[in-house]
Design an enzyme around this catalytic site. Structure first.
Site, PDB file in Angstrom:
ATOM      1  N   ASN A  70      35.422  31.923  47.457  1.00  0.00           N
ATOM      2  CA  ASN A  70      36.806  32.376  47.576  1.00  0.00           C
ATOM      3  C   ASN A  70      37.664  31.128  47.765  1.00  0.00           C
ATOM      4  OD1 ASN A  70      39.244  33.382  48.251  1.00  0.00           O
ATOM      5  ND2 ASN A  70      38.516  34.749  49.879  1.00  0.00           N
ATOM      6  N   ILE A  71      38.474  30.831  46.763  1.00  0.00           N
ATOM      7  CA  ILE A  71      39.244  29.579  46.801  1.00  0.00           C
ATOM      8  C   ILE A  71      40.302  29.587  47.900  1.00  0.00           C
ATOM      9  CG2 ILE A  71      38.869  28.867  44.403  1.00  0.00           C
ATOM     10  CD1 ILE A  71      41.962  30.138  44.256  1.00  0.00           C
ATOM     11  N   TYR A 159      53.493  32.965  37.147  1.00  0.00           N
ATOM     12  CA  TYR A 159      52.376  32.249  36.498  1.00  0.00           C
ATOM     13  C   TYR A 159      52.846  30.877  35.998  1.00  0.00           C
ATOM     14  CZ  TYR A 159      48.760  31.503  32.849  1.00  0.00           C
ATOM     15  OH  TYR A 159      47.768  31.010  32.041  1.00  0.00           O
TER      16      TYR A 159
HETATM   17  C1  AKB Z   1      48.659  34.607  29.139  1.00  0.00           C
HETATM   18  O1  AKB Z   1      49.010  35.221  28.119  1.00  0.00           O
HETATM   19  O2  AKB Z   1      49.163  34.786  30.256  1.00  0.00           O
HETATM   20  C2  AKB Z   1      47.608  33.541  28.982  1.00  0.00           C
HETATM   21  C3  AKB Z   1      48.226  32.234  28.682  1.00  0.00           C
HETATM   22  C4  AKB Z   1      48.798  31.959  27.350  1.00  0.00           C
HETATM   23  O3  AKB Z   1      48.276  31.390  29.524  1.00  0.00           O
HETATM   24  N1  AKB Z   1      46.687  33.933  27.953  1.00  0.00           N
END
Ligand code: AKB
Length: 332
Positions: A70-71, A159
Site C-alpha cells: 500500500n503506497i 489526474y
Molecule cells: C486516461 O485516459 O486517463 C489514460 C491516460 C491517457 O493517461 N489512459
C-alpha cells in the site's frame, strides 16, 4: 525528516553487472503484469516483484514474486525496499482521468500523497525511479498539434494536476537530492489481455473486444476526437529503454513518447478493412469528451528519438491486425 540531507546516505555499492532488483507498484493495473513479464525476461524472474493492494489472479501469483504494498503506508514501503534490496522502482499506482473526477479525494491521496511516499523512499535508498506521466498532463491552454515536451501545462483534471506535480517533484528531487527520476508521458495505451481502469482513452481498447464479440460498438467520444495512442508493447519497451539509457544521454527527465494518433471514426474504418460489417455508434459521455478536447491531438516526441533512440514499431494498421488476431478475428 524523511529525506536524508545526503542523497546517497543509504546507498550500497551495486556492481554494474548485477541486474536491478525491481519493484512495480500498482502492478495489477493495465500495464504492470506486461511490464513484469518484459523485465523478468531481461533480469530474471526473481528480480522483479509485482505489488498491489488487490489480490492477484492465480496465473499472476504463480508467474513470479508478488507482495502486498500500500503506497500510502510509508513504513511498509520502506520495508519492502529494504527486505527485497530494491534498486529500481516503477510506480504505477494511480487513479486515471475519468475515475479521478468521480473520486477527487481518493485520487489526491493515491496520486499525490502516494507519490510523495515513493519519492522519499527512492531518495532515501538510492533507488532509480520511473513514474509514468501522460497526455493528461497537458490542458486546454497547451499547444495541441503537436504538444512539445516543454510548454504551458494547466490541466483541469485531478489526474492531470497530479501528473504535472509528479513531473515537477521528480525533477526537483533529481536536482535537489540526486534522485535518478525518469518519466515518460504516455499516450492512450492499447492492450489486448489487460483492461484500462477509468480513463478517457479506454474506448480504443474496448472497441476491439466489442468488434470481436458483437460486431458493433457504442463509443463514448465523438467521431472526430483525435488523441495520441500507442500499442502496449511499444509503451513497455520505451519504459525499459529509458530506464536503461545512460544518464548522459538524457537531456531531460520527462519525455513525450508517441506512435500514432487517430479518431474513433478512423479506428472504425481501419477495423472495417478486416471486419467489413463492423458498426460504430456514438453515445457521448460529456465528462470524457471535455477531457479529451483539452488533451493534445499529437505529441511531439523528437527529443526522446534524438536523445535515447526511441522508435515505435506499431502504427494503426499493425495495431488493428494484432488486436483483432488476439481476439480471434483473422486478418489475412
Ligand atoms: C486516461 O485516459 O486517463 C489514460 C491516460 C491517457 O493517461 N489512459
Amino acid at each position: 525528516h524523511r529525506i536524508p540531507a545526503d542523497a546517497n546516505f543509504h546507498s550500497t555499492s551495486i556492481s554494474e553487472a548485477e541486474p536491478p532488483r525491481v519493484l512495480i507498484t500498482g502492478g495489477l493495473g493495465q500495464l504492470g503484469v506486461g511490464l513484469a513479464n518484459l523485465l523478468r525476461k531481461r533480469f530474471g524472474k526473481d528480480n522483479v516483484i509485482l505489488s498491489d493492494i488487490r489480490k492477484p489472479p492465480a496465473h499472476v501469483f504463480h508467474s513470479g514474486p508478488f507482495v502486498y504494498a500500500n503506497i500510502l503506508d510509508y513504513k511498509s514501503l520502506r520495508e519492502i525496499v529494504v527486505n527485497h534490496r530494491i534498486s529500481w522502482l516503477f510506480h504505477y499506482s494511480a487513479l486515471l482521468s475519468a475515475v479521478g473526477e468521480a473520486n477527487v479525494s481518493l485520487a489526491r491521496d493515491v496520486n499525490i500523497t502516494g507519490l510523495h511516499n515513493v519519492l522519499d523512499v527512492a531518495a532515501e535508498y538510492n533507488v532509480r525511479l520511473f513514474v509514468p506521466s501522460t497526455i493528461g498532463a497537458f490542458g486546454p491552454t497547451s499547444p495541441r498539434n503537436p504538444a512539445p515536451d516543454l510548454c504551458i501545462q494547466r490541466p483541469r483534471t485531478i489526474y492531470g494536476v497530479s501528473k504535472v506535480h509528479t513531473e515537477l517533484m521528480g525533477e526537483y528531487y533529481y536536482y535537489r537530492y540526486g534522485l535518478d527520476f525518469r518519466c515518460l508521458r504516455y499516450p492512450g495505451i492499447i492492450s489486448a489481455d489487460s483492461q484500462p481502469g477509468g480513463g478517457t482513452t479506454d474506448y480504443a481498447v474496448q472497441i476491439f473486444h466489442a468488434a470481436a464479440k458483437n460486431g458493433t460498438f457504442e463509443c463514448n467520444l465523438e467521431a472526430g476526437t483525435r488523441l495520441p495512442m500507442m500499442y502496449i508493447s511499444d509503451c513497455l519497451r520505451a519504459t525499459l529503454e529509458v530506464m536503461e539509457a545512460p544518464a548522459e544521454r538524457l537531456s531531460m527527465r520527462t519525455y513525450n513518447i508517441s506512435a500514432m494518433s487517430f479518431t474513433p471514426e478512423e479506428l472504425a474504418q481501419a477495423l472495417r478493412k478486416h471486419a467489413p460489417d463492423f458498426q460504430i455508434t456514438y453515445c457521448v459521455d460529456p465528462l470524457r469528451q471535455a477531457i479529451a478536447e483539452s488533451w493534445p491531438m499529437i505529441l511531439d516526441d523528437s527529443n526522446a528519438r534524438k536523445d535515447w533512440g526511441w522508435k515505435h514499431d506499431f502504427d494503426l494498421p499493425e495495431l488493428v491486425a494484432t488486436m483483432l488476431n488476439f481476439h480471434g478475428v483473422s486478418t489475412r
